[in-house]
Design a protein around this motif. Structure first.
Motif: not given
Length: 108
Positions: A66-94
């Protein structure tokens, strides 16, 4: 005989099925009109698999996809600049989910 009890989870270990209610914000009152927006409900079934495996399955089957496909709800990380941080978070969660599998094997 099955029992129902309510706990914050601090003093009782989980054996069986838990229905978990999460509130992202405790600043708003929960009433009938907003309960579907203010409270998230999930079920964690440890029957026959143990707590760590149940959490591993919940994260890997429900939350991470769900987190991999959701676009909304990431707060300050919801923009293009936040993409690397989101991906790093998801990889750490994996990685965390992988550790849970090994940890359950160690406690058995």
């Amino acid at each position: 005989k099955p029992k129902l009890f309510i706990t914050e989870g601090k003093d009782s270990s989980l054996n069986g099925v838990a229905v978990i209610f999460l509130r992202p914000s405790s600043t708003r009152a929960v009433v009938g009109e907003n309960i579907t927006k203010e409270v998230n409900v999930t079920v964690l079934d440890t029957t026959g698999v143990g707590l760590l495996t149940a959490i591993q399955k919940l994260l890997s089957d429900i939350f991470i996809p769900t987190l991999r496909v959701v676009e909304n709800g990431w707060g300050d990380l919801g923009n293009k600049e936040g993409t690397p941080v989101r991906l790093d978070f998801l990889n750490n969660l994996d990685s965390f989910v992988s550790v849970l599998g090994g940890a359950q094997g160690s406690v058995e």
